[in-house]
Write a protein that holds these residues in place. Structure first.
Motif, PDB file in Angstrom:
ATOM      1  N   ARG A  33     -33.438  39.423  47.053  1.00 56.17           N
ATOM      2  CA  ARG A  33     -33.368  38.802  45.719  1.00 56.17           C
ATOM      3  C   ARG A  33     -34.652  38.085  45.330  1.00 56.17           C
ATOM      4  O   ARG A  33     -34.908  37.859  44.153  1.00 56.17           O
ATOM      5  CB  ARG A  33     -32.243  37.766  45.672  1.00 56.17           C
ATOM      6  N   GLY A  34     -35.407  37.642  46.315  1.00 55.63           N
ATOM      7  CA  GLY A  34     -36.564  36.808  46.011  1.00 55.63           C
ATOM      8  C   GLY A  34     -36.088  35.441  45.569  1.00 55.63           C
ATOM      9  O   GLY A  34     -35.133  34.899  46.121  1.00 55.63           O
ATOM     10  N   GLU A  35     -36.689  34.912  44.531  1.00 50.08           N
ATOM     11  CA  GLU A  35     -36.310  33.575  44.063  1.00 50.08           C
ATOM     12  C   GLU A  35     -35.246  33.624  42.964  1.00 50.08           C
ATOM     13  O   GLU A  35     -35.072  32.674  42.221  1.00 50.08           O
ATOM     14  CB  GLU A  35     -37.550  32.816  43.587  1.00 50.08           C
ATOM     15  N   HIS A  36     -34.529  34.724  42.888  1.00 51.37           N
ATOM     16  CA  HIS A  36     -33.547  34.924  41.816  1.00 51.37           C
ATOM     17  C   HIS A  36     -32.122  34.875  42.359  1.00 51.37           C
ATOM     18  O   HIS A  36     -31.882  35.209  43.509  1.00 51.37           O
ATOM     19  CB  HIS A  36     -33.785  36.281  41.143  1.00 51.37           C
ATOM     20  N   ARG A  37     -31.186  34.506  41.497  1.00 48.70           N
ATOM     21  CA  ARG A  37     -29.771  34.553  41.894  1.00 48.70           C
ATOM     22  C   ARG A  37     -29.188  35.941  41.637  1.00 48.70           C
ATOM     23  O   ARG A  37     -28.129  36.292  42.126  1.00 48.70           O
ATOM     24  CB  ARG A  37     -28.958  33.474  41.187  1.00 48.70           C
TER      25      ARG A  37
ATOM     26  N   SER B 104     -41.078  36.572  46.700  1.00 45.15           N
ATOM     27  CA  SER B 104     -40.459  35.822  45.601  1.00 45.15           C
ATOM     28  C   SER B 104     -40.090  36.699  44.410  1.00 45.15           C
ATOM     29  O   SER B 104     -39.190  36.356  43.644  1.00 45.15           O
ATOM     30  CB  SER B 104     -41.387  34.697  45.133  1.00 45.15           C
ATOM     31  N   LYS B 105     -40.749  37.839  44.250  1.00 39.40           N
ATOM     32  CA  LYS B 105     -40.473  38.705  43.098  1.00 39.40           C
ATOM     33  C   LYS B 105     -39.145  39.447  43.208  1.00 39.40           C
ATOM     34  O   LYS B 105     -38.593  39.878  42.207  1.00 39.40           O
ATOM     35  CB  LYS B 105     -41.609  39.717  42.911  1.00 39.40           C
TER      36      LYS B 105
ATOM     37  N   ALA C  19     -31.609  36.808  51.112  1.00 42.36           N
ATOM     38  CA  ALA C  19     -32.495  36.192  50.120  1.00 42.36           C
ATOM     39  C   ALA C  19     -33.790  36.976  49.956  1.00 42.36           C
ATOM     40  O   ALA C  19     -34.360  37.009  48.866  1.00 42.36           O
ATOM     41  CB  ALA C  19     -32.788  34.747  50.519  1.00 42.36           C
ATOM     42  N   TRP C  20     -34.264  37.617  51.016  1.00 47.46           N
ATOM     43  CA  TRP C  20     -35.528  38.349  50.909  1.00 47.46           C
ATOM     44  C   TRP C  20     -35.416  39.575  50.008  1.00 47.46           C
ATOM     45  O   TRP C  20     -36.429  40.120  49.600  1.00 47.46           O
ATOM     46  CB  TRP C  20     -36.088  38.719  52.277  1.00 47.46           C
TER      47      TRP C  20
END
Length: 182
Positions: free
Chosen positions: A100-104, A50-51, A97-98
């Motif tokens: 970027r994590g939880e970021h756009r 997520s980071k 996505a892995w």
């Protein structure tokens, strides 16, 4: 051509995790498009997906396909890089996505360390860059510290020097200009 770097680039292409020198500390790198490699790197660091992670390239041209940039932003990055400055930039849908994590946004840099840039060039693509350490511990500043902390978990350690006086890269949000890490 540096055979040592060529070996590291080949290991990255084959899904391995390597350590290599950057401007200030040793970094861990892998193929950002190989989910298994990224998950292995995150497991080594004990870092949650997520980071998000930093993506480095030999040039803006190598990074650009994975970013949403306007002409002004591209020109700004071209003027600033190579440098120990990481920018947060809107990621394109081509970036997994892995990374970027939880970021756009994704953190990107063209490093001012010739070995790190050459590694990206030889790998033929951007690579992941994150400090060579277990999360929360001091980052390794030489290959011996890397070997002591992470050695048997890595596929390769590139020999090279980091600038002992340097601090980790500055992080700036490209859109707002806000400095997130001086």
């Amino acid at each position: 051509m540096n055979q040592h770097l060529l070996s590291a680039a080949q290991i990255i292409q084959e899904g391995g995790v390597v350590a290599y020198p950057t401007e200030s500390v040793y970094g861990l790198g892998c193929d950002p498009f190989n989910r298994n490699a990224v998950m292995q790197l995150l497991a080594i660091k004990h870092r949650p997906v997520s980071k998000g992670l930093i993506l480095i390239g030999e040039s803006l041209a190598q990074l650009a396909p994975y970013l949403h940039l306007n002409e002004q932003q591209s020109a700004q990055l071209e003027k600033k890089w190579p440098a120990p400055i990481t920018y947060l930039v809107d990621a394109s849908d081509r970036l997994p996505a892995w990374v970027r994590g939880e970021h756009r946004k994704v953190a990107v840099r063209v490093p001012d360390h010739p070995l790190a840039r050459q590694l990206c060039q030889l790998a033929g693509q951007p690579i992941i860059s994150t400090s060579a350490n277990i999360s929360g511990r001091p980052a390794a500043r030489n290959r011996y510290q890397v070997a002591r902390q992470l050695g048997n978990q890595l596929d390769f350690i590139v020999s090279g020097a980091c600038d002992r006086a340097a601090k980790p890269s500055t992080i700036i949000d490209l859109e707002s200009g806000r400095i997130l890490r001086p």
